[in-house]
Design an enzyme around this catalytic site. Structure first.
Site, PDB file in Angstrom:
ATOM      1  N   ARG A   4      59.128  -1.580   7.952  1.00 10.35           N
ATOM      2  CA  ARG A   4      60.288  -2.491   8.381  1.00 10.35           C
ATOM      3  C   ARG A   4      59.902  -3.435   8.229  1.00 10.35           C
ATOM      4  O   ARG A   4      58.868  -4.423   8.954  1.00 10.35           O
ATOM      5  CB  ARG A   4      59.459  -1.936  10.245  1.00 10.35           C
TER       6      ARG A   4
ATOM      7  N   GLN B  80      65.124  -3.850   5.018  1.00 12.77           N
ATOM      8  CA  GLN B  80      66.404  -3.412   5.904  1.00 12.77           C
ATOM      9  C   GLN B  80      67.490  -2.382   5.062  1.00 12.77           C
ATOM     10  O   GLN B  80      67.668  -1.658   6.362  1.00 12.77           O
ATOM     11  CB  GLN B  80      66.889  -4.892   6.565  1.00 12.77           C
TER      12      GLN B  80
ATOM     13  N   ASP C 100      66.624   1.122   5.313  1.00  9.63           N
ATOM     14  CA  ASP C 100      66.088   1.578   6.498  1.00  9.63           C
ATOM     15  C   ASP C 100      66.950   2.923   6.925  1.00  9.63           C
ATOM     16  O   ASP C 100      67.714   2.676   7.358  1.00  9.63           O
ATOM     17  CB  ASP C 100      65.907   0.772   7.722  1.00  9.63           C
TER      18      ASP C 100
ATOM     19  N   SER D 250      67.265   3.284  10.931  1.00  8.40           N
ATOM     20  CA  SER D 250      68.021   2.607  11.284  1.00  8.40           C
ATOM     21  C   SER D 250      69.898   3.085  11.311  1.00  8.40           C
ATOM     22  O   SER D 250      70.557   2.546  12.184  1.00  8.40           O
ATOM     23  CB  SER D 250      67.769   1.483  11.572  1.00  8.40           C
TER      24      SER D 250
ATOM     25  N   TYR E 218      57.485   0.002  15.997  1.00  6.30           N
ATOM     26  CA  TYR E 218      57.523   1.289  16.379  1.00  6.30           C
ATOM     27  C   TYR E 218      56.395   1.252  17.997  1.00  6.30           C
ATOM     28  O   TYR E 218      55.906   0.318  17.587  1.00  6.30           O
ATOM     29  CB  TYR E 218      57.505   2.726  15.914  1.00  6.30           C
TER      30      TYR E 218
END
Length: 379
Positions: A122, A127, A130, A133, A230
């Protein structure tokens, strides 16, 4: 270089690892893209659309993967699929490596250089890669829609000549990507929404979406999250205090959506049998962690369980219930992962083995399982 997109063979998997848009961009990078016949049908993408985007359609898995240099998949391959891969091929997929030692070892033995996309670190520049996500966002939305379909009342308050319909009360447990999307979706449908998370920093995000944040005071100096952002497992004292508050809150709810997952570990139990039995008949629990053991011990993968009128929903592969969008987003994640690895001059893969994106996701290389958390003797 040849890049293969095989059809997914795992049960309940409706997604595909490419979209017509990603195929066009992969072709522009210099890849010859081979898609197995029928790979996109469950995601509403025909062979003709892939072909129009520049892909070649292959008849079966062997013809698709046999001489591929790179393979994109949604789920980890089974033994038969691994047997069709050549040594040295680069595989990117959601490999579930913490629960799939046999697959990790088989990939290493076959000489496959494999990357687990769900282990993407992360960090800002990762991003767009990911997958957790992109897929969790859809799962949070779909959890609310599924609950609304099963719920026998309306979500918003309605004032009519015949009387007032009270708004539904929705409680979201876990304010990560899935939880925040669930909050936003439930609010858009008119529900009164509250949420909880072990991370104190989540309060601002929940409240910004119009939800009420429910949380006991954390242990002194404990943020409730790992260095990677997390949620982490909390102390026994915290768990007891939080369980008491949650039990009191759940008894007043119509719908509870649980989203809590701890990477590499079974899902924590958040909603006990006693809590379920405290809910009114007609209430609903949606357990998004059911495939990792479940946040509710009464949930069953792939089933809707009825406990004294309270329904506990445990759909498998919730992002795959929105296969078109899930595939499109996942394909973009894979495209963003591979693009920086392609040398613009030669078109060959040039991988920086010290890059934290690579070290964070690399599972097997040169005949060995190399990820630090998966090596023999790793804690």
């Amino acid at each position: 270089m040849k890049l293969a997109i095989p059809k997914e063979r795992r049960d309940n998997e409706t997604r595909v690892a490419a979209s017509p848009e990603s195929v066009k961009k992969l072709t522009a990078l210099g890849f010859d893209v081979i898609v197995e016949a029928g790979a996109g049908l469950s995601s509403s993408v025909s062979d003709a659309e892939f072909q129009a985007a520049g892909a070649t359609i292959a008849a079966d898995a062997a013809a698709t993967m046999g001489d591929a240099d790179v393979i994109f998949k949604v789920r980890g391959p089974d033994a038969d699929e691994i047997s069709k891969m050549k040594r040295g091929v680069v595989l990117a997929a959601m490999l579930n490596p913490h629960q799939s030692k046999e697959t990790n070892d088989a990939l290493a033995s076959a000489g496959v250089t494999s990357f687990a996309m769900e282990l993407m670190p992360r960090i800002t520049r990762a991003q767009s890669m990911d997958v957790l996500s992109s897929q969790s966002n859809l799962a949070g939305y779909k959890a609310v829609i599924d609950a609304a379909e099963l719920f026998t009342r309306a979500f918003p308050m309605m004032m009519t000549a015949a009387g007032t319909v009270a708004p539904a009360r929705v409680f979201v447990m876990g304010a990560g990507v899935a939880g925040l999307q669930a909050i936003a979706t439930a609010k858009r449908l008119g529900a009164i929404v509250s949420a909880t998370d072990v991370r104190a920093a989540a309060a601002e995000q929940v409240e910004s979406l119009g939800g009420k944040f429910v949380m006991v005071e954390p242990d002194e100096g404990d943020t409730g999250e790992t260095a990677g952002g997390y949620a982490k497992e909390m102390s026994e004292d915290y768990k007891k205090r939080q369980a008491a508050l949650v039990a009191e809150t759940i008894a007043k709810q119509d719908i509870v959506i649980t989203t809590a997952l701890i990477p590499g570990r079974p899902a924590p139990v958040l909603v006990t049998e006693e809590m379920v039995r405290s809910m009114k008949p007609g209430s609903i629990v949606v357990d998004l962690a059911v495939e990792a053991g479940g946040n509710c011990p009464l949930s069953q993968p792939g089933e809707i369980v009825d406990v004294d009128g309270v329904k506990i929903m445990g759909h498998r592969n919730v992002p795959g219930r929105l296969a078109d969008d899930a595939s499109s987003l996942y394909a973009k994640n894979l495209l963003n992962f591979i693009t920086p690895l392609v040398d613009k001059e030669t078109g060959a893969l040039t991988i920086d083995w010290e890059d934290e994106i690579i070290t964070g996701t690399l599972i097997s290389k040169d005949g060995q399982v190399v990820h630090p958390a998966l090596k023999e003797g790793a804690a």
